[in-house]
Write a protein that holds these residues in place. Structure first.
Motif, PDB file in Angstrom:
ATOM      1  N   GLY A  97      39.843   8.720 -16.960  1.00  9.75           N
ATOM      2  CA  GLY A  97      40.511   9.250 -15.796  1.00  9.75           C
ATOM      3  C   GLY A  97      40.906  10.705 -16.027  1.00  9.75           C
ATOM      4  O   GLY A  97      41.614  11.112 -15.246  1.00  9.75           O
ATOM      5  N   SER A  98      40.396  11.233 -17.207  1.00 12.42           N
ATOM      6  CA  SER A  98      40.992  12.549 -17.533  1.00 12.42           C
ATOM      7  C   SER A  98      40.109  13.842 -16.512  1.00 12.42           C
ATOM      8  O   SER A  98      40.309  15.024 -16.659  1.00 12.42           O
ATOM      9  CB  SER A  98      40.878  12.928 -18.959  1.00 12.42           C
ATOM     10  OG  SER A  98      39.600  12.655 -19.551  1.00 12.42           O
ATOM     11  N   ALA A  99      38.977  13.399 -16.321  1.00 12.64           N
ATOM     12  CA  ALA A  99      38.215  14.112 -15.068  1.00 12.64           C
ATOM     13  C   ALA A  99      37.968  13.097 -14.038  1.00 12.64           C
ATOM     14  O   ALA A  99      37.442  11.846 -14.095  1.00 12.64           O
ATOM     15  CB  ALA A  99      37.075  14.599 -15.990  1.00 12.64           C
ATOM     16  N   ARG A 100      37.466  13.760 -12.872  1.00 16.76           N
ATOM     17  CA  ARG A 100      37.050  12.858 -11.900  1.00 16.76           C
ATOM     18  C   ARG A 100      35.470  13.291 -11.514  1.00 16.76           C
ATOM     19  O   ARG A 100      34.805  12.902 -10.852  1.00 16.76           O
ATOM     20  CB  ARG A 100      37.941  13.339 -10.481  1.00 16.76           C
ATOM     21  CG  ARG A 100      39.296  12.723 -10.507  1.00 16.76           C
ATOM     22  CD  ARG A 100      39.489  11.296 -10.286  1.00 16.76           C
ATOM     23  NE  ARG A 100      40.890  10.944 -10.097  1.00 16.76           N
ATOM     24  CZ  ARG A 100      41.196   9.632  -9.838  1.00 16.76           C
ATOM     25  NH1 ARG A 100      40.181   8.846  -9.664  1.00 16.76           N
ATOM     26  NH2 ARG A 100      42.558   9.414  -9.672  1.00 16.76           N
ATOM     27  N   VAL A 101      35.274  14.455 -11.858  1.00 14.84           N
ATOM     28  CA  VAL A 101      34.091  14.888 -11.698  1.00 14.84           C
ATOM     29  C   VAL A 101      33.377  15.689 -12.847  1.00 14.84           C
ATOM     30  O   VAL A 101      34.088  16.136 -13.787  1.00 14.84           O
ATOM     31  CB  VAL A 101      33.970  16.201 -10.723  1.00 14.84           C
ATOM     32  CG1 VAL A 101      32.662  16.678 -10.427  1.00 14.84           C
ATOM     33  CG2 VAL A 101      34.311  15.518  -9.066  1.00 14.84           C
ATOM     34  N   ALA A 102      32.058  15.442 -13.080  1.00 18.90           N
ATOM     35  CA  ALA A 102      31.270  15.925 -14.346  1.00 18.90           C
ATOM     36  C   ALA A 102      29.952  16.800 -13.834  1.00 18.90           C
ATOM     37  O   ALA A 102      29.321  16.409 -12.993  1.00 18.90           O
ATOM     38  CB  ALA A 102      30.697  14.911 -15.368  1.00 18.90           C
ATOM     39  N   LEU A 103      29.981  18.093 -14.120  1.00 25.60           N
ATOM     40  CA  LEU A 103      28.888  18.864 -13.593  1.00 25.60           C
ATOM     41  C   LEU A 103      27.882  19.122 -14.803  1.00 25.60           C
ATOM     42  O   LEU A 103      28.463  19.416 -15.916  1.00 25.60           O
ATOM     43  CB  LEU A 103      29.294  20.381 -13.265  1.00 25.60           C
ATOM     44  CG  LEU A 103      28.281  21.372 -12.873  1.00 25.60           C
ATOM     45  CD1 LEU A 103      27.645  20.725 -11.577  1.00 25.60           C
ATOM     46  CD2 LEU A 103      28.999  22.625 -12.599  1.00 25.60           C
ATOM     47  N   VAL A 104      26.682  18.899 -14.816  1.00 27.29           N
ATOM     48  CA  VAL A 104      25.714  18.875 -15.855  1.00 27.29           C
ATOM     49  C   VAL A 104      24.774  20.012 -15.436  1.00 27.29           C
ATOM     50  O   VAL A 104      23.940  19.757 -14.552  1.00 27.29           O
ATOM     51  CB  VAL A 104      25.034  17.655 -15.990  1.00 27.29           C
ATOM     52  CG1 VAL A 104      23.914  17.815 -16.925  1.00 27.29           C
ATOM     53  CG2 VAL A 104      25.934  16.395 -16.204  1.00 27.29           C
ATOM     54  N   ILE A 105      24.663  21.036 -16.055  1.00 32.26           N
ATOM     55  CA  ILE A 105      23.774  22.106 -15.898  1.00 32.26           C
ATOM     56  C   ILE A 105      22.486  21.852 -17.123  1.00 32.26           C
ATOM     57  O   ILE A 105      22.944  22.155 -18.192  1.00 32.26           O
ATOM     58  CB  ILE A 105      24.230  23.282 -16.248  1.00 32.26           C
ATOM     59  CG1 ILE A 105      25.362  23.538 -15.182  1.00 32.26           C
ATOM     60  CG2 ILE A 105      23.139  24.591 -15.802  1.00 32.26           C
ATOM     61  CD1 ILE A 105      26.274  24.751 -15.045  1.00 32.26           C
ATOM     62  N   PRO A 106      21.158  21.629 -16.626  1.00 32.04           N
ATOM     63  CA  PRO A 106      20.117  21.222 -17.410  1.00 32.04           C
ATOM     64  C   PRO A 106      20.009  22.480 -18.380  1.00 32.04           C
ATOM     65  O   PRO A 106      20.294  23.736 -18.139  1.00 32.04           O
ATOM     66  CB  PRO A 106      19.008  20.847 -16.655  1.00 32.04           C
ATOM     67  CG  PRO A 106      19.258  21.600 -15.366  1.00 32.04           C
ATOM     68  CD  PRO A 106      20.805  21.816 -15.105  1.00 32.04           C
ATOM     69  N   PRO A 107      19.088  22.202 -19.365  1.00 33.40           N
ATOM     70  CA  PRO A 107      18.605  23.394 -20.461  1.00 33.40           C
ATOM     71  C   PRO A 107      17.683  24.538 -19.725  1.00 33.40           C
ATOM     72  O   PRO A 107      17.826  25.648 -20.171  1.00 33.40           O
ATOM     73  CB  PRO A 107      17.958  22.845 -21.467  1.00 33.40           C
ATOM     74  CG  PRO A 107      18.672  21.253 -21.561  1.00 33.40           C
ATOM     75  CD  PRO A 107      18.562  20.817 -20.096  1.00 33.40           C
ATOM     76  N   ASP A 108      16.941  24.031 -18.863  1.00 33.79           N
ATOM     77  CA  ASP A 108      16.189  24.883 -18.180  1.00 33.79           C
ATOM     78  C   ASP A 108      16.541  25.569 -16.896  1.00 33.79           C
ATOM     79  O   ASP A 108      15.929  26.097 -16.005  1.00 33.79           O
ATOM     80  CB  ASP A 108      14.783  24.188 -17.617  1.00 33.79           C
ATOM     81  CG  ASP A 108      15.009  22.983 -16.817  1.00 33.79           C
ATOM     82  OD1 ASP A 108      16.163  22.672 -16.638  1.00 33.79           O
ATOM     83  OD2 ASP A 108      13.816  22.545 -16.303  1.00 33.79           O
ATOM     84  N   TYR A 109      17.812  25.561 -16.528  1.00 38.29           N
ATOM     85  CA  TYR A 109      18.753  26.068 -15.311  1.00 38.29           C
ATOM     86  C   TYR A 109      18.243  27.630 -15.451  1.00 38.29           C
ATOM     87  O   TYR A 109      17.690  28.333 -14.382  1.00 38.29           O
ATOM     88  CB  TYR A 109      19.868  25.826 -15.429  1.00 38.29           C
ATOM     89  CG  TYR A 109      20.673  26.582 -14.234  1.00 38.29           C
ATOM     90  CD1 TYR A 109      20.375  25.864 -12.798  1.00 38.29           C
ATOM     91  CD2 TYR A 109      21.525  27.505 -14.113  1.00 38.29           C
ATOM     92  CE1 TYR A 109      21.281  26.375 -11.829  1.00 38.29           C
ATOM     93  CE2 TYR A 109      22.011  27.944 -13.290  1.00 38.29           C
ATOM     94  CZ  TYR A 109      22.044  27.708 -11.979  1.00 38.29           C
ATOM     95  OH  TYR A 109      22.439  28.150 -10.782  1.00 38.29           O
ATOM     96  N   THR A 110      18.473  28.385 -16.391  1.00 36.50           N
ATOM     97  CA  THR A 110      18.407  29.741 -16.328  1.00 36.50           C
ATOM     98  C   THR A 110      16.953  30.290 -16.377  1.00 36.50           C
ATOM     99  O   THR A 110      16.550  31.237 -15.651  1.00 36.50           O
ATOM    100  CB  THR A 110      19.017  30.461 -17.763  1.00 36.50           C
ATOM    101  OG1 THR A 110      20.302  29.971 -17.779  1.00 36.50           O
ATOM    102  CG2 THR A 110      18.723  32.051 -17.533  1.00 36.50           C
TER     103      THR A 110
END
Length: 379
Positions: A97-110
């Motif tokens: 419960g220390s976070a409600r949302v997790a954002l995952v940016i993949p390695p090939d995003y840039t």
């Protein structure tokens, strides 16, 4: 048949005032509880979702990824509290419960952004609280779509296509509560809820106290009629309740900054009608209960469902028809419509007459039943 006597009625009023003076704790409850409940619920009851704790796993550190995270934070809906380095860390924070949302940016995003290809990002949302989950999902979707539109416009401008204009554009206009602040919606409802709870509990003890002290028999042998006795019992509490209402109204408008857009005089008049209704309901409970404990239990048995059925917490339109009918026998249902109509919309009696008639009918019905029950008890 005896006529209504103002002298007998006034003698009951004076007797009740003397009892209230002697019962200092009840008087303190009547004056202090509304203030305590207003501050407690005014700050605690808040349906606005802000600063959702968010953890980010940025596997492609760059200006593009940092810009995306900044766009999320700038809405003040999301608050980045940590940066993770693996899925296990994300899951651990969501689990505890220390976070409600997790954002995952993949390695090939840039790399995909540089090539103009479609770049996907993943968001894990804690759905244990549906309100927070819906807010996070809808706002994140809007932010990502806006980000994608910005990228598409920049790409088309570089290719010489000019500015990309939408075919259809929505121009929303929110009436009555433009900023959609929950406190503006909640404070009028809290005023009605507080007045119902305090006044009903006080009068629910009124006749029961006479029974337990053995003074009811003394009242029965006097020439006082049931109507005179019941109205005499109610009158002092109307004064106390009206004072408490004015105090809560003043704090609601000044401290919480919720203005009254409609007629203050109409608000006060209909509030007195609501006070009479809830006080009469308390007297009815007092005619049914045999002890103060029973009166307390009956009062709470009515108060708790009224919070749900009246529309204070949840919109009545979404409830099943049968539940809406049950809410129709709760006077708070009508008073909440009156409060929010005068506070938020600034409407007059021409728009509130149905709710006003609902309270009048409820008042006449309950006081008639209370008189009949009290008369039978005397006989």
């Amino acid at each position: 048949m005896k006529r209504f006597s103002l002298a007998r009625y006034w003698s009951v009023v004076k007797k009740e005032i003397i009892q209230i003076k002697r019962d200092r704790p009840s008087l303190a409850i009547a004056l202090a509880m509304p203030l305590m409940m207003l501050f407690l619920f005014g700050y605690a009851v808040n349906t606005d979702v802000n600063d959702i704790k968010t953890v980010v796993w940025n596997q492609s550190p760059s200006a593009y990824s940092r810009e995306l995270v900044s766009q999320l934070e700038n809405t003040h809906i999301f608050q980045v509290v940590a940066h993770a380095g693996s899925y296990s860390q994300l899951e651990a924070m969501l689990d505890e419960g220390s976070a409600r949302v997790a954002l995952v940016i993949p390695p090939d995003y840039t790399r995909k952004r540089d090539r103009g290809e479609k770049a996907d990002v993943q968001m894990l949302i804690d759905g244990s609280d549906p309100n927070i989950a819906r807010t996070a999902a809808s706002n994140a979707q809007i932010i990502i779509q806006n980000n994608g539109m910005t990228i598409l416009e920049e790409r088309m401008q570089k290719q010489g296509f000019g500015q990309l204009e939408p075919v259809v554009e929505l121009q929303p206009r929110v009436l009555f509560n433009p900023n959609m602040e929950s406190i503006v919606f909640n404070i009028p409802g809290l005023i009605g809820l507080i007045m119902q709870n305090v006044t009903m509990i006080l009068t629910a003890f009124s006749l029961v106290r006479e029974k337990e002290r053995g003074t009811m028999e003394q009242l029965i042998v006097t020439p006082i009629r049931p109507l005179e006795l019941l109205l005499g019992k109610i009158t002092p509490y109307v004064i106390i309740g009206f004072f408490s209402f004015c105090l809560v109204l003043m704090l609601g408008t000044s401290w919480f900054g919720v203005p009254v857009k409609g007629s203050v005089m109409l608000l006060v008049t209909l509030s007195v009608l609501f006070l009479l209704t809830t006080l009469t309901l308390g007297i009815f409970i007092s005619t049914v209960a045999r002890t103060q404990l029973q009166a307390m239990q009956m009062a709470f048995a009515f108060i708790l469902p009224s919070v749900l059925l009246s529309g204070f917490m949840f919109p009545r339109e979404t409830m099943p028809v049968v539940i809406q009918w049950l809410g129709g026998i709760v006077p708070l249902t009508y008073f909440l419509e009156i409060l929010r109509g005068i506070f938020l919309k600034g409407v007059g009696l021409e728009a509130l007459w149905k709710d006003t008639m609902g309270m009048v009918i409820f008042f006449l019905l309950i006081i008639s039943v209370a008189i009949i029950r009290f008369r039978k008890r005397i006989e």
